[in-house]
Design a protein around this motif. Structure first.
Motif, PDB file in Angstrom:
ATOM      1  N   ILE A   1       0.752  -1.071  -0.083  1.00 45.03           N
ATOM      2  CA  ILE A   1       0.213   0.002  -0.005  1.00 45.03           C
ATOM      3  C   ILE A   1       0.946   1.301  -0.065  1.00 45.03           C
TER       4      ILE A   1
ATOM      5  N   ASN B   1       2.452   1.925  -3.477  1.00 48.63           N
ATOM      6  CA  ASN B   1       1.570   2.090  -4.292  1.00 48.63           C
ATOM      7  C   ASN B   1       0.985   3.769  -4.283  1.00 48.63           C
TER       8      ASN B   1
ATOM      9  N   ILE C   1      -4.114  -4.385  -6.080  1.00 51.06           N
ATOM     10  CA  ILE C   1      -4.752  -3.046  -5.916  1.00 51.06           C
ATOM     11  C   ILE C   1      -4.976  -2.438  -7.135  1.00 51.06           C
ATOM     12  N   ASN C   2      -3.972  -2.340  -8.055  1.00 52.08           N
ATOM     13  CA  ASN C   2      -4.104  -1.596  -9.236  1.00 52.08           C
ATOM     14  C   ASN C   2      -4.924  -2.217 -10.343  1.00 52.08           C
TER      15      ASN C   2
END
Length: 286
Positions: A128, A131, A199-200
């Motif tokens: 995280i 990111n 996440i992406n």
């Protein structure tokens, strides 16, 4: 600074705080009590704590503060304020956890189970942070300094440092702890990469249809996204077709797929996963 920019800054630091506390939970509850030394400052602290009259949390605090000073001295303005915030928060949180919630032994009697959490929680928090353009400091600061002043392969240099810490844990503790730490070192990078990709993750749509306007209206008005269209010709019957290209988040992708299924069931849809979308509405160049 506009109101929107202020809200964005508050949101970013909220995410940084949550990600850091997730790391702290994994490190303090599962990593420290089992002496798992995966590398980095916390791994170094675990090894050093065996021979020093200090706790791993205290040693982590001291090392991180020294590295922050070195970062300011050698990197100056290029030293990210987010990294400073995360590094200080992590150091203080680990130190406070030792006072508020002292742990004299592992939480459970299952070392493999604790190893999994010692890997997954810090790696998830790190993913995280990476990111949103931050890091937890520590050996990352050394990497920044080496990158600026040398031509060394930073990834290899950091891996060698981590590997040295893992080997040291074999001698300071025992072979079992060293082997667990080696597994943690190898698994950590895999978890970080997979979490960042998850996440992406976005959905890239290629839609071939006869009537593009309802689909484009749904994408723009209901999903608040945009699309690119171009005209094509079918290879078999030479019919005129329209091709729509768009990129959506996963939830939006489900909505678009269901809309097309209801309204244009004869449309052809190809959906591709992508974790690296750069552009307005997604991510900028780093």
């Amino acid at each position: 600074m506009t109101k929107h920019e202020k809200v964005q800054v508050v949101y970013e630091y909220f995410i940084l705080t949550i990600a850091t506390l997730i790391q702290v939970a994994g490190i303090y509850v599962f990593k420290f009590p089992n002496n798992y030394s995966f590398g980095g400052v916390t791994g170094m602290s675990i090894v050093l704590a065996k021979g020093l009259p200090l706790t791993p949390g205290t040693i982590t605090f001291v090392i991180n503060m020294v590295l922050l000073i070195l970062g300011f001295l050698f990197l100056g303005k290029s030293f990210g304020i987010k990294t400073v915030y995360v590094s200080v928060l992590m150091s203080v949180a680990l130190w406070a956890a030792e006072i508020i919630f002292p742990m004299k032994a592992p939480l459970t009697t299952q070392p493999v189970l604790e190893l999994i959490y010692a890997i997954v929680l810090p790696a998830f928090g790190s993913a995280i942070l990476f990111n949103v353009g931050a890091s937890s400091g520590g050996t990352d600061i050394i990497a920044m300094i080496l990158k600026k002043y040398t031509h060394l392969n930073i990834a290899s240099a950091l891996f060698c440092v981590d590997l040295f810490i893992v080997i040291a844990s074999c001698f300071v503790f025992d072979a079992q702890t060293g082997l667990f730490s080696m597994c943690g070192l190898l698994a950590k990078s895999l978890v970080v990469d997979n979490v960042i990709e998850s996440i992406n993750l976005c959905k890239y749509f290629t839609i071939v249809c006869d009537n593009p306007q309802p689909i484009c209206d749904f994408i723009m008005k209901d999903l608040n996204r945009s699309a690119t269209i171009y005209h094509a010709e079918g290879a078999y019957q030479h019919n005129q077709k329209t091709v729509i290209l768009t990129v959506l988040k996963r939830r939006q992708a489900v909505e678009l797929r269901n809309f097309i299924k209801r309204n244009q069931p004869t449309a052809f849809i190809a959906i591709t996963n992508s974790s690296e979308i750069i552009g307005k509405g997604f991510r900028g160049f780093n």
